[in-house]
Design a protein around this motif. Structure first.
Motif, PDB file in Angstrom:
ATOM      1  N   ASP A 196      11.216  -9.136  -6.524  1.00  0.00           N
ATOM      2  CA  ASP A 196      11.570  -7.796  -6.076  1.00  0.00           C
ATOM      3  C   ASP A 196      10.495  -6.820  -6.559  1.00  0.00           C
ATOM      4  OD1 ASP A 196      12.722  -5.376  -5.403  1.00  0.00           O
ATOM      5  OD2 ASP A 196      14.713  -5.939  -6.084  1.00  0.00           O
ATOM      6  N   THR A 197       9.896  -6.087  -5.619  1.00  0.00           N
ATOM      7  CA  THR A 197       8.781  -5.202  -5.966  1.00  0.00           C
ATOM      8  C   THR A 197       9.227  -3.792  -6.342  1.00  0.00           C
ATOM      9  OG1 THR A 197       8.476  -4.545  -3.638  1.00  0.00           O
ATOM     10  CG2 THR A 197       7.262  -6.493  -4.416  1.00  0.00           C
ATOM     11  N   ALA A 198      10.529  -3.507  -6.236  1.00  0.00           N
ATOM     12  CA  ALA A 198      11.005  -2.136  -6.403  1.00  0.00           C
ATOM     13  C   ALA A 198      10.708  -1.556  -7.779  1.00  0.00           C
ATOM     14  CB  ALA A 198      12.507  -2.073  -6.125  1.00  0.00           C
ATOM     15  N   ASP A 199      10.860  -2.358  -8.815  1.00  0.00           N
ATOM     16  CA  ASP A 199      10.743  -1.832 -10.176  1.00  0.00           C
ATOM     17  C   ASP A 199       9.387  -2.117 -10.824  1.00  0.00           C
ATOM     18  OD1 ASP A 199      13.385  -0.871 -10.097  1.00  0.00           O
ATOM     19  OD2 ASP A 199      14.161  -2.856 -10.628  1.00  0.00           O
ATOM     20  N   LEU A 200       8.437  -2.621 -10.038  1.00  0.00           N
ATOM     21  CA  LEU A 200       7.120  -2.913 -10.596  1.00  0.00           C
ATOM     22  C   LEU A 200       6.318  -1.628 -10.760  1.00  0.00           C
ATOM     23  CD1 LEU A 200       6.114  -6.056  -8.471  1.00  0.00           C
ATOM     24  CD2 LEU A 200       7.303  -5.976 -10.682  1.00  0.00           C
ATOM     25  N   ASN A 201       5.609  -1.510 -11.890  1.00  0.00           N
ATOM     26  CA  ASN A 201       4.759  -0.331 -12.060  1.00  0.00           C
ATOM     27  C   ASN A 201       3.497  -0.482 -11.218  1.00  0.00           C
ATOM     28  OD1 ASN A 201       2.840  -1.905 -13.536  1.00  0.00           O
ATOM     29  ND2 ASN A 201       3.948  -1.530 -15.444  1.00  0.00           N
ATOM     30  N   GLU A 202       2.718   0.588 -11.128  1.00  0.00           N
ATOM     31  CA  GLU A 202       1.569   0.593 -10.221  1.00  0.00           C
ATOM     32  C   GLU A 202       0.520  -0.453 -10.608  1.00  0.00           C
ATOM     33  OE1 GLU A 202       1.205   2.064  -7.307  1.00  0.00           O
ATOM     34  OE2 GLU A 202       3.254   2.756  -7.606  1.00  0.00           O
ATOM     35  N   ALA A 203       0.339  -0.666 -11.905  1.00  0.00           N
ATOM     36  CA  ALA A 203      -0.651  -1.662 -12.350  1.00  0.00           C
ATOM     37  C   ALA A 203      -0.245  -3.070 -11.910  1.00  0.00           C
ATOM     38  CB  ALA A 203      -0.814  -1.603 -13.865  1.00  0.00           C
ATOM     39  N   THR A 204       1.038  -3.375 -12.043  1.00  0.00           N
ATOM     40  CA  THR A 204       1.542  -4.691 -11.638  1.00  0.00           C
ATOM     41  C   THR A 204       1.474  -4.855 -10.131  1.00  0.00           C
ATOM     42  OG1 THR A 204       3.037  -4.682 -13.541  1.00  0.00           O
ATOM     43  CG2 THR A 204       3.471  -6.294 -11.822  1.00  0.00           C
ATOM     44  N   VAL A 205       1.800  -3.777  -9.394  1.00  0.00           N
ATOM     45  CA  VAL A 205       1.713  -3.818  -7.929  1.00  0.00           C
ATOM     46  C   VAL A 205       0.267  -4.061  -7.493  1.00  0.00           C
ATOM     47  CG1 VAL A 205       1.855  -2.388  -5.848  1.00  0.00           C
ATOM     48  CG2 VAL A 205       3.764  -2.441  -7.455  1.00  0.00           C
ATOM     49  N   THR A 206      -0.669  -3.389  -8.137  1.00  0.00           N
ATOM     50  CA  THR A 206      -2.086  -3.564  -7.800  1.00  0.00           C
ATOM     51  C   THR A 206      -2.527  -5.000  -8.027  1.00  0.00           C
ATOM     52  OG1 THR A 206      -2.578  -1.250  -8.326  1.00  0.00           O
ATOM     53  CG2 THR A 206      -4.421  -2.796  -8.326  1.00  0.00           C
ATOM     54  N   THR A 207      -2.109  -5.584  -9.141  1.00  0.00           N
ATOM     55  CA  THR A 207      -2.462  -6.980  -9.446  1.00  0.00           C
ATOM     56  C   THR A 207      -1.831  -7.929  -8.428  1.00  0.00           C
ATOM     57  OG1 THR A 207      -2.656  -6.509 -11.801  1.00  0.00           O
ATOM     58  CG2 THR A 207      -2.349  -8.800 -11.173  1.00  0.00           C
ATOM     59  N   LEU A 208      -0.554  -7.719  -8.124  1.00  0.00           N
ATOM     60  CA  LEU A 208       0.139  -8.568  -7.155  1.00  0.00           C
ATOM     61  C   LEU A 208      -0.516  -8.462  -5.782  1.00  0.00           C
ATOM     62  CD1 LEU A 208       2.557 -10.406  -6.487  1.00  0.00           C
ATOM     63  CD2 LEU A 208       3.904  -8.342  -6.056  1.00  0.00           C
ATOM     64  N   ARG A 209      -0.848  -7.254  -5.387  1.00  0.00           N
ATOM     65  CA  ARG A 209      -1.498  -7.037  -4.094  1.00  0.00           C
ATOM     66  C   ARG A 209      -2.857  -7.726  -4.043  1.00  0.00           C
ATOM     67  NH1 ARG A 209      -1.072  -1.674  -3.825  1.00  0.00           N
ATOM     68  NH2 ARG A 209      -3.037  -1.331  -4.886  1.00  0.00           N
ATOM     69  N   LEU A 253       0.827  -1.206   0.000  1.00  0.00           N
ATOM     70  CA  LEU A 253       0.000   0.000   0.000  1.00  0.00           C
ATOM     71  C   LEU A 253       0.865   1.261   0.000  1.00  0.00           C
ATOM     72  CD1 LEU A 253      -2.722  -1.077   2.590  1.00  0.00           C
ATOM     73  CD2 LEU A 253      -2.984  -0.941   0.104  1.00  0.00           C
ATOM     74  N   GLU A 254       2.096   1.119   0.488  1.00  0.00           N
ATOM     75  CA  GLU A 254       3.069   2.202   0.459  1.00  0.00           C
ATOM     76  C   GLU A 254       4.388   1.642  -0.051  1.00  0.00           C
ATOM     77  OE1 GLU A 254       3.491   5.004   3.739  1.00  0.00           O
ATOM     78  OE2 GLU A 254       1.762   4.048   4.717  1.00  0.00           O
ATOM     79  N   ARG A 255       5.181   2.505  -0.655  1.00  0.00           N
ATOM     80  CA  ARG A 255       6.510   2.112  -1.116  1.00  0.00           C
ATOM     81  C   ARG A 255       7.543   2.540  -0.078  1.00  0.00           C
ATOM     82  NH1 ARG A 255       7.264   0.036  -6.782  1.00  0.00           N
ATOM     83  NH2 ARG A 255       5.284   0.462  -7.843  1.00  0.00           N
ATOM     84  N   PRO A 256       8.560   1.703   0.153  1.00  0.00           N
ATOM     85  CA  PRO A 256       9.633   2.130   1.059  1.00  0.00           C
ATOM     86  C   PRO A 256      10.471   3.219   0.411  1.00  0.00           C
ATOM     87  CG  PRO A 256      10.192   0.043   0.030  1.00  0.00           C
ATOM     88  CD  PRO A 256       8.789   0.354  -0.395  1.00  0.00           C
ATOM     89  N   SER A 257      11.128   4.012   1.232  1.00  0.00           N
ATOM     90  CA  SER A 257      12.028   5.038   0.717  1.00  0.00           C
ATOM     91  C   SER A 257      13.319   4.416   0.218  1.00  0.00           C
ATOM     92  CB  SER A 257      12.328   6.069   1.811  1.00  0.00           C
ATOM     93  OG  SER A 257      11.131   6.686   2.246  1.00  0.00           O
ATOM     94  N   SER A 258      13.742   3.333   0.874  1.00  0.00           N
ATOM     95  CA  SER A 258      14.909   2.589   0.425  1.00  0.00           C
ATOM     96  C   SER A 258      14.836   1.181   0.999  1.00  0.00           C
ATOM     97  CB  SER A 258      16.205   3.284   0.865  1.00  0.00           C
ATOM     98  OG  SER A 258      16.302   3.318   2.269  1.00  0.00           O
ATOM     99  N   GLY A 259      15.718   0.311   0.503  1.00  0.00           N
ATOM    100  CA  GLY A 259      15.683  -1.077   0.920  1.00  0.00           C
ATOM    101  C   GLY A 259      14.976  -1.935  -0.114  1.00  0.00           C
ATOM    102  N   GLN A 260      14.864  -3.208   0.183  1.00  0.00           N
ATOM    103  CA  GLN A 260      14.327  -4.174  -0.774  1.00  0.00           C
ATOM    104  C   GLN A 260      13.182  -4.960  -0.155  1.00  0.00           C
ATOM    105  OE1 GLN A 260      17.183  -7.147  -2.020  1.00  0.00           O
ATOM    106  NE2 GLN A 260      16.400  -7.162  -4.108  1.00  0.00           N
ATOM    107  N   LEU A 261      12.071  -5.057  -0.879  1.00  0.00           N
ATOM    108  CA  LEU A 261      10.923  -5.849  -0.458  1.00  0.00           C
ATOM    109  C   LEU A 261      10.657  -6.910  -1.521  1.00  0.00           C
ATOM    110  CD1 LEU A 261       8.332  -6.536   1.154  1.00  0.00           C
ATOM    111  CD2 LEU A 261       7.171  -4.723  -0.131  1.00  0.00           C
ATOM    112  N   LEU A 262      10.704  -8.171  -1.103  1.00  0.00           N
ATOM    113  CA  LEU A 262      10.437  -9.276  -2.017  1.00  0.00           C
ATOM    114  C   LEU A 262       9.181 -10.008  -1.570  1.00  0.00           C
ATOM    115  CD1 LEU A 262      13.799  -9.153  -1.538  1.00  0.00           C
ATOM    116  CD2 LEU A 262      13.675 -10.846  -3.363  1.00  0.00           C
TER     117      LEU A 262
END
Length: 229
Positions: free
Chosen positions: A72-85, A58-67
């Motif tokens: 790795d979710t860092a480079d996913l666009n908003e549409a892909t993040v929404t689908t994954l979520r 629901l929020e993106r980290p300022s730094s670090g890595q979330l898998l």
């Protein structure tokens, strides 16, 4: 069961680049595996909700890595993040946020309808099965106003499970219930966790409930403290 969530040196800052910039999470490292039933505890303002929001995409980290599931979710666009979520994470909140104009069955079907852009017979069958699983099959055609608080929370749990998520995030899911209903909801979540081998992370202020979890993850001032099993 394999790792479902992995956080590496996650930091979160608000107001970046302004005079009021503040960091609320300070280098969080955390791993959650399939089948785990864990509690996230800490005082108000400790960073619990922010951490849960980041894990839940629901929020993106300022730094670090979330898998999530090794991705790795860092480079996913908003549409892909929404689908994954939507497909991988089930959310349960203190306030159930059911849609008042729809029946219990329709509320449980809603994530499947959004995912498929159309209600299907399969989605209805799945929703009925889930309502039966949470003990509300006979209330399928009732609207939220016709249900008690505990029953509404059971509908919300069924809705969170509608797409068989690998990860269940619950933010004070029993905080608005009496002690009897809270105990029932907690035991229902435990049962679902055992049956589906999903990972379940519960934010709670209730020390008694936290003590019944497999693992207690404590956060204070934006940092994780020693974790108790």
């Amino acid at each position: 069961m394999g790792t479902i969530v992995e956080l590496k040196q996650i930091r979160k800052r608000y107001g970046e680049g302004t005079p009021v910039e503040a960091e609320v999470l300070h280098g969080i490292d955390l791993t959650i595996s399939g089948g785990e039933f864990a509690a996230l505890t800490g005082p108000s303002g400790s960073g619990k909700s922010t951490l849960l929001n980041i894990i839940g995409l629901l929020e993106r980290p300022s730094s670090g890595q979330l898998l999530i599931d090794g991705r790795d979710t860092a480079d996913l666009n908003e549409a892909t993040v929404t689908t994954l979520r939507g497909r991988s994470i089930g959310f349960i909140f203190q306030f159930h946020h059911l849609l008042p104009g729809f029946t219990a069955l329709e509320n449980v079907m809603m994530p499947s309808i959004i995912d498929a852009n159309w209600p299907t017979a399969k989605a209805q069958d799945q929703a009925l099965r889930l309502l039966d699983q949470v003990g509300l099959k006979d209330a399928a055609h009732k609207r939220p106003a016709q249900l008690s608080g505990g029953m509404q929370q059971r509908v919300a749990i069924a809705r969170a499970l509608s797409l068989s998520p690998r990860l269940i995030l619950a933010d004070e899911p029993t905080g608005n219930l009496d002690s009897h209903s809270a105990k029932n909801i907690f035991e229902l979540l435990q049962s679902i966790n055992q049956q589906q081998h999903s990972a379940c992370l519960i934010v709670t202020h209730d020390a008694r409930l936290a003590a019944r979890c497999q693992r207690q993850i404590q956060i204070e001032d934006g940092q994780l403290l020693a974790q108790a099993s």
